[in-house]
Design a protein around this motif. Structure first.
Motif, short mmCIF file in Angstrom:
data_model
loop_
_atom_site.label_atom_id
_atom_site.label_comp_id
_atom_site.label_asym_id
_atom_site.label_seq_id
_atom_site.Cartn_x
_atom_site.Cartn_y
_atom_site.Cartn_z
N LEU A 25 38.16 30.39 41.41
CA LEU A 25 37.46 31.29 42.40
C LEU A 25 36.50 30.96 43.20
O LEU A 25 35.72 31.67 43.58
N LEU A 30 24.43 29.19 44.18
CA LEU A 30 23.27 28.45 45.07
C LEU A 30 21.97 28.35 44.37
O LEU A 30 21.66 29.11 43.52
N GLU A 56 28.60 42.69 50.55
CA GLU A 56 28.48 41.21 49.98
C GLU A 56 29.84 40.94 49.23
O GLU A 56 30.18 41.74 48.67
N GLY A 58 31.34 38.38 46.59
CA GLY A 58 31.13 37.52 45.69
C GLY A 58 29.64 37.04 45.10
O GLY A 58 29.13 36.23 45.63
N VAL A 78 31.05 43.03 46.13
CA VAL A 78 32.34 42.85 45.45
C VAL A 78 32.40 41.44 44.65
O VAL A 78 32.48 40.48 45.25
N GLU A 79 32.79 41.63 43.56
CA GLU A 79 32.76 40.66 42.64
C GLU A 79 34.09 40.55 41.73
O GLU A 79 34.47 41.59 41.08
N ASP A 81 35.45 38.45 39.42
CA ASP A 81 35.38 37.91 38.16
C ASP A 81 34.34 38.70 37.26
O ASP A 81 33.27 38.96 37.39
N ALA A 103 36.46 43.86 41.83
CA ALA A 103 37.65 43.78 42.79
C ALA A 103 37.81 42.74 43.52
O ALA A 103 36.73 41.98 43.64
N ASN A 128 28.19 34.39 50.46
CA ASN A 128 28.26 32.83 50.24
C ASN A 128 29.77 32.96 49.72
O ASN A 128 30.22 33.21 48.55
N PRO A 130 33.85 32.45 48.54
CA PRO A 130 34.56 31.52 47.90
C PRO A 130 35.31 30.91 48.93
O PRO A 130 36.14 31.40 49.82
N1 SAM Z 1 26.87 34.58 45.71
C1 SAM Z 1 26.73 33.62 44.78
C2 SAM Z 1 25.61 32.38 45.14
O1 SAM Z 1 25.56 32.27 46.41
O2 SAM Z 1 25.35 31.66 44.33
C3 SAM Z 1 28.07 33.12 44.36
C4 SAM Z 1 29.10 32.50 45.56
S1 SAM Z 1 30.36 31.58 44.88
C5 SAM Z 1 30.55 30.36 46.06
C6 SAM Z 1 31.75 32.73 45.25
C7 SAM Z 1 31.70 34.05 44.50
O3 SAM Z 1 32.96 34.88 44.93
C8 SAM Z 1 31.91 33.80 42.89
O4 SAM Z 1 31.15 34.78 42.35
C9 SAM Z 1 33.49 34.39 42.73
O5 SAM Z 1 33.52 34.68 41.42
C10 SAM Z 1 33.67 35.40 43.68
N2 SAM Z 1 35.09 35.51 44.18
C11 SAM Z 1 36.21 34.62 44.29
N3 SAM Z 1 37.18 35.03 44.74
C12 SAM Z 1 36.70 36.77 45.27
C13 SAM Z 1 37.76 37.65 45.63
N4 SAM Z 1 38.80 37.63 45.99
N5 SAM Z 1 37.03 38.90 45.66
C14 SAM Z 1 35.54 39.03 45.51
N6 SAM Z 1 34.77 38.13 45.05
C15 SAM Z 1 35.47 36.73 44.67
#
Ligand code: SAM
Length: 288
Positions: A25, A30, A56, A58, A78-79, A81, A103, A128, A130
């Motif tokens: 995922l 950060l 936002e 993830g 939108v998260e 996980d 979602a 940020n 994925p």
């Molecule tokens: N914003 C946080 C940070 O900067 O520390 C987390 C960033 S991390 C790189 C990416 C986030 O996107 C994770 O929390 C992951 O679970 C979520 N994610 C991954 N695929 C996704 C999807 N298809 N839709 C929504 N969120 C998703």
């Protein structure tokens, strides 16, 4: 909330919730405290409005969300996980201008979400991202013609170079052309791999895409993008060879299309401008 970038605090919260990072995922959170305030400022400050809503993608444990909530009227995060939902309730429970949606962003009806959640607000996207879905997410945000003013996102450094390249230069690709059609991109700052936990194998950069009306007007947008993708499918080939093989068309037909469009058949896709692609797409649509 400075503590959300503190490694000890993150480990303590995540440990208590039995959370383990999912590589699939793209979970790299950060931990550099200077990054999120700069991203939030760049996103919310990109539009001239007192009422800014932020979408936002993830939120993770909410480190960027926390900064956005202090600057915007409302944040919808939108998260995918669902294990992170109780974590977010704990870290951001004090805010009443946050809505977390569990979602997959790729599956969501974003027009509907924006209409229902951000009435009367100027909407921007900040994330940020994925990294496994950087390009599909950006293309979804742009191709759906959403009512958004800007997209401020952290992406891999190599992706940032491609997304912000000037058309007609060596770094340009199919996504460069698509981005330039919808917006003006800007590379804001670089972020080293050590700014994340766990640290990824690559460095990153924050880019901002300012949306505008398309600068060229192809007769049919779908054909326009089909031509761009086909032209870059084999970028080292001439546009004649690349188009005829990617679109399974006889070379004579492609030759005629290029001639009408005024594009030399020996050109390479990376050298073509948006106007060239638009002319090829129009000539293509007229012929077939
Ligand atoms: N914003 C946080 C940070 O900067 O520390 C987390 C960033 S991390 C790189 C990416 C986030 O996107 C994770 O929390 C992951 O679970 C979520 N994610 C991954 N695929 C996704 C999807 N298809 N839709 C929504 N969120 C998703």
């Amino acid at each position: 909330m400075e503590r959300l970038t503190d490694i000890g605090t993150i480990k303590e919260i995540l440990g208590r919730h039995g959370f383990t990072f999912s590589k699939a995922l793209g979970q790299n959170f950060l931990i550099n405290p200077s990054v999120c305030p700069r991203m939030a400022e760049a996103a919310v400050g990109s539009v001239e409005s007192e009422r800014v809503g932020v979408l936002e993608i993830g939120p993770g444990i909410g480190v960027l969300t926390n900064e956005l909530l202090q600057k915007a009227e409302k944040v919808v995060a939108v998260e995918l996980d669902k294990r992170l939902l109780p974590v977010l309730s704990e870290t951001l429970g004090e805010y009443d201008n946050l809505k977390v949606v569990n979602a997959d962003v790729m599956e969501l009806d974003l027009h509907r979400l924006i209409r229902e959640e951000f009435a009367g607000m100027r909407v921007v996207v900040c994330a940020n991202l994925p990294y496994y879905i950087t390009s599909p997410v950006i293309m979804k945000l742009l191709e759906e013609h959403l009512p958004i003013g800007s997209v401020t996102v952290m992406v891999q450094k190599e992706a940032a170079v491609r997304l912000c390249a000037e058309p007609g230069t060596r770094d340009s690709s199919a996504i460069t052309a698509a981005v330039r059609y919808y917006c003006t991109p800007e590379l804001l700052f670089h972020v080293s791999r050590g700014s994340f936990m766990p640290a990824p194998n690559v460095d990153s950069a924050v880019i901002r895409l300012m949306l505008h009306e398309p600068t060229v007007t192809p007769k049919d947008e779908k054909t326009f993008f089909k031509v761009i993708k086909a032209a870059f499918a084999q970028r080292r080939k001439t546009v004649l060879n690349s188009l005829s093989s990617a679109l399974s068309l006889d070379k004579q037909i492609v030759r005629g299309i290029l001639e009408t469009a005024g594009v030399p058949e020996t050109a390479r896709a990376e050298r073509l401008t948006l106007e060239d692609f638009s002319a090829i797409a129009d000539s293509f649509a007229d012929r077939l």
